[in-house]
Design a protein around this motif. Structure first.
Motif, PDB file in Angstrom:
ATOM      1  N   ARG A 179      53.576 141.827   7.463  1.00 47.78           N
ATOM      2  CA  ARG A 179      53.499 142.953   8.037  1.00 47.78           C
ATOM      3  C   ARG A 179      54.244 144.007   7.177  1.00 47.78           C
ATOM      4  NH1 ARG A 179      56.478 143.589  12.902  1.00 47.78           N
ATOM      5  NH2 ARG A 179      55.632 145.631  12.871  1.00 47.78           N
ATOM      6  N   LEU A 180      55.415 143.659   6.601  1.00 51.24           N
ATOM      7  CA  LEU A 180      56.002 144.225   5.456  1.00 51.24           C
ATOM      8  C   LEU A 180      55.428 144.455   4.222  1.00 51.24           C
ATOM      9  CD1 LEU A 180      59.787 143.548   6.610  1.00 51.24           C
ATOM     10  CD2 LEU A 180      58.666 145.678   6.752  1.00 51.24           C
ATOM     11  N   LEU A 181      54.977 143.192   3.651  1.00 50.75           N
ATOM     12  CA  LEU A 181      54.304 143.182   2.216  1.00 50.75           C
ATOM     13  C   LEU A 181      52.956 143.880   2.462  1.00 50.75           C
ATOM     14  CD1 LEU A 181      55.003 139.502   1.486  1.00 50.75           C
ATOM     15  CD2 LEU A 181      56.027 141.398   0.377  1.00 50.75           C
ATOM     16  N   SER A 182      52.271 143.786   3.532  1.00 49.49           N
ATOM     17  CA  SER A 182      51.117 144.408   3.626  1.00 49.49           C
ATOM     18  C   SER A 182      51.184 145.967   3.691  1.00 49.49           C
ATOM     19  CB  SER A 182      50.184 143.930   4.774  1.00 49.49           C
ATOM     20  OG  SER A 182      50.591 144.423   5.867  1.00 49.49           O
ATOM     21  N   ALA A 183      52.289 146.552   3.955  1.00 46.53           N
ATOM     22  CA  ALA A 183      52.543 147.974   4.044  1.00 46.53           C
ATOM     23  C   ALA A 183      52.845 148.484   2.694  1.00 46.53           C
ATOM     24  CB  ALA A 183      53.635 148.209   4.990  1.00 46.53           C
ATOM     25  N   PRO A 185      51.538 149.228  -0.938  1.00 47.87           N
ATOM     26  CA  PRO A 185      50.379 149.276  -1.482  1.00 47.87           C
ATOM     27  C   PRO A 185      50.365 148.779  -3.071  1.00 47.87           C
ATOM     28  CG  PRO A 185      51.008 151.453  -1.192  1.00 47.87           C
ATOM     29  CD  PRO A 185      52.046 150.507  -0.643  1.00 47.87           C
ATOM     30  N   GLU A 186      51.465 148.762  -3.710  1.00 50.48           N
ATOM     31  CA  GLU A 186      51.738 148.197  -4.945  1.00 50.48           C
ATOM     32  C   GLU A 186      51.774 146.268  -4.949  1.00 50.48           C
ATOM     33  OE1 GLU A 186      53.311 152.586  -4.663  1.00 50.48           O
ATOM     34  OE2 GLU A 186      53.787 150.259  -3.595  1.00 50.48           O
ATOM     35  N   PHE A 187      51.898 146.060  -4.001  1.00 51.75           N
ATOM     36  CA  PHE A 187      52.377 144.429  -3.849  1.00 51.75           C
ATOM     37  C   PHE A 187      50.730 143.803  -3.802  1.00 51.75           C
ATOM     38  CE2 PHE A 187      51.806 140.663  -1.345  1.00 51.75           C
ATOM     39  CZ  PHE A 187      52.599 139.905  -2.170  1.00 51.75           C
ATOM     40  N   SER A 188      50.757 142.755  -4.561  1.00 56.31           N
ATOM     41  CA  SER A 188      49.468 142.082  -4.493  1.00 56.31           C
ATOM     42  C   SER A 188      49.611 140.452  -4.439  1.00 56.31           C
ATOM     43  CB  SER A 188      48.632 142.355  -5.865  1.00 56.31           C
ATOM     44  OG  SER A 188      49.372 142.005  -6.919  1.00 56.31           O
ATOM     45  N   GLU A 189      50.586 139.639  -4.810  1.00 59.83           N
ATOM     46  CA  GLU A 189      50.427 138.247  -4.801  1.00 59.83           C
ATOM     47  C   GLU A 189      51.903 137.674  -4.662  1.00 59.83           C
ATOM     48  OE1 GLU A 189      48.223 134.868  -6.994  1.00 59.83           O
ATOM     49  OE2 GLU A 189      48.178 136.673  -8.042  1.00 59.83           O
ATOM     50  N   VAL A 190      52.187 136.745  -4.059  1.00 60.84           N
ATOM     51  CA  VAL A 190      53.234 135.689  -4.386  1.00 60.84           C
ATOM     52  C   VAL A 190      52.573 134.283  -3.958  1.00 60.84           C
ATOM     53  CG1 VAL A 190      55.090 137.391  -3.364  1.00 60.84           C
ATOM     54  CG2 VAL A 190      53.894 135.656  -1.789  1.00 60.84           C
ATOM     55  N   LYS A 191      53.305 133.315  -4.869  1.00 60.40           N
ATOM     56  CA  LYS A 191      52.483 132.007  -4.714  1.00 60.40           C
ATOM     57  C   LYS A 191      53.673 131.003  -4.946  1.00 60.40           C
ATOM     58  CE  LYS A 191      48.378 129.497  -5.504  1.00 60.40           C
ATOM     59  NZ  LYS A 191      47.025 129.747  -6.023  1.00 60.40           N
ATOM     60  N   ARG A 192      53.196 129.746  -4.472  1.00 59.16           N
ATOM     61  CA  ARG A 192      54.389 128.577  -4.926  1.00 59.16           C
ATOM     62  C   ARG A 192      53.645 127.361  -4.714  1.00 59.16           C
ATOM     63  NH1 ARG A 192      59.265 127.597  -0.485  1.00 59.16           N
ATOM     64  NH2 ARG A 192      57.800 127.217   1.142  1.00 59.16           N
ATOM     65  N   ALA A 193      53.975 126.084  -5.115  1.00 58.84           N
ATOM     66  CA  ALA A 193      53.301 124.935  -4.551  1.00 58.84           C
ATOM     67  C   ALA A 193      53.065 124.772  -3.210  1.00 58.84           C
ATOM     68  CB  ALA A 193      54.092 123.560  -5.165  1.00 58.84           C
ATOM     69  N   ARG A 194      52.072 124.124  -2.848  1.00 60.43           N
ATOM     70  CA  ARG A 194      51.613 124.136  -1.538  1.00 60.43           C
ATOM     71  C   ARG A 194      52.356 122.566  -0.875  1.00 60.43           C
ATOM     72  NH1 ARG A 194      45.073 124.496  -1.044  1.00 60.43           N
ATOM     73  NH2 ARG A 194      45.194 126.822  -0.856  1.00 60.43           N
ATOM     74  N   ALA A 195      52.914 122.729   0.360  1.00 58.99           N
ATOM     75  CA  ALA A 195      53.469 121.691   0.958  1.00 58.99           C
ATOM     76  C   ALA A 195      52.412 120.578   1.371  1.00 58.99           C
ATOM     77  CB  ALA A 195      54.130 121.964   2.306  1.00 58.99           C
ATOM     78  N   ALA A 196      52.654 119.127   1.272  1.00 64.07           N
ATOM     79  CA  ALA A 196      51.727 118.384   1.567  1.00 64.07           C
ATOM     80  C   ALA A 196      51.550 118.192   3.119  1.00 64.07           C
ATOM     81  CB  ALA A 196      51.994 117.011   0.962  1.00 64.07           C
ATOM     82  N   PHE A 197      50.222 117.749   3.567  1.00 66.31           N
ATOM     83  CA  PHE A 197      50.042 117.497   5.138  1.00 66.31           C
ATOM     84  C   PHE A 197      50.894 116.498   5.591  1.00 66.31           C
ATOM     85  CE2 PHE A 197      45.818 119.531   4.565  1.00 66.31           C
ATOM     86  CZ  PHE A 197      45.955 120.661   5.507  1.00 66.31           C
TER      87      PHE A 197
END
Length: 197
Positions: A179-183, A185-197
């Motif tokens: 909710r905070l990040l979507s508010a 406007p300058e924010f676009s992306e964060v990413k890290r390695a996916r956890a395995a199932f």
């Protein structure tokens, strides 16, 4: 209400299933509604070479998306959500193929008319699915996989991808962070390695 959430989902995606379970659990106590919208990994991957091991799943997903689109069109969002839950339990928890048996069982368990099964072969539903898919892609602004989540009228984001499904305080923190990040406007992306199932 500006805190309502829209979830664009392809029912064949196991990551999306987990995100949907987190989103249902965390929004319900807050009184936030989820708008369920279909997207298509098939449309997203048009013109691309699909590895052999994914082709059968992709073909089955076409029928699942049609069924869910018809449920939403005819019986509303609550019906669509119930049907997705029943399909998801069988496909992503019981590891069954997304086939006619699963669809028939899921329709019955969701309390929907048996004749809804006819929608799996109704290619006229593809136009509405594509329209919904395109709307989700537009909210993100770049080609994005499933799921896409948007809060209120703010931009949409791919994800969050959650494995396993967060619970309790972790689930709440993730929702508040989104909710905070979507508010911003300058924010676009964060990413890290996916956890395995």
């Amino acid at each position: 209400m500006d805190e309502d959430v829209t979830l664009w989902f392809d029912p064949s995606c196991p990551f999306t299933w987990r995100t949907s379970r987190w989103l249902v659990a965390v929004t319900r106590p807050r009184g936030h509604r989820i708008g369920w919208r279909l997207m298509s990994l098939g449309i997203l991957n048009e013109g691309k070479e699909i590895p052999e091991q994914y082709r059968e799943t992709a073909a089955r997903a076409v029928r699942g998306r049609r069924l869910l689109q018809a449920a939403g069109d005819r019986y509303g969002q609550e019906a669509l959500a119930r049907l997705y839950t029943e399909i998801g339990e069988r496909v992503h928890e019981q590891h069954r193929p997304m086939d006619t048996d699963v669809f028939v069982e899921s329709i019955a368990a969701a309390g929907l008319p048996a004749e809804l099964i006819e929608a799996v072969d109704d290619d006229s539903l593809e136009a509405a699915i594509r329209e919904s898919h395109d709307a989700g892609q537009a909210r993100v602004g770049t080609p994005s996989g499933s799921p896409i989540v948007a809060i209120g009228d703010r931009p949409g984001f791919f994800g969050p991808v959650v494995v396993p499904v967060p619970e309790g305080e972790s689930a709440e923190k993730l929702y508040d962070a989104l909710r905070l990040l979507s508010a911003v406007p300058e924010f676009s992306e964060v990413k890290r390695a996916r956890a395995a199932f």
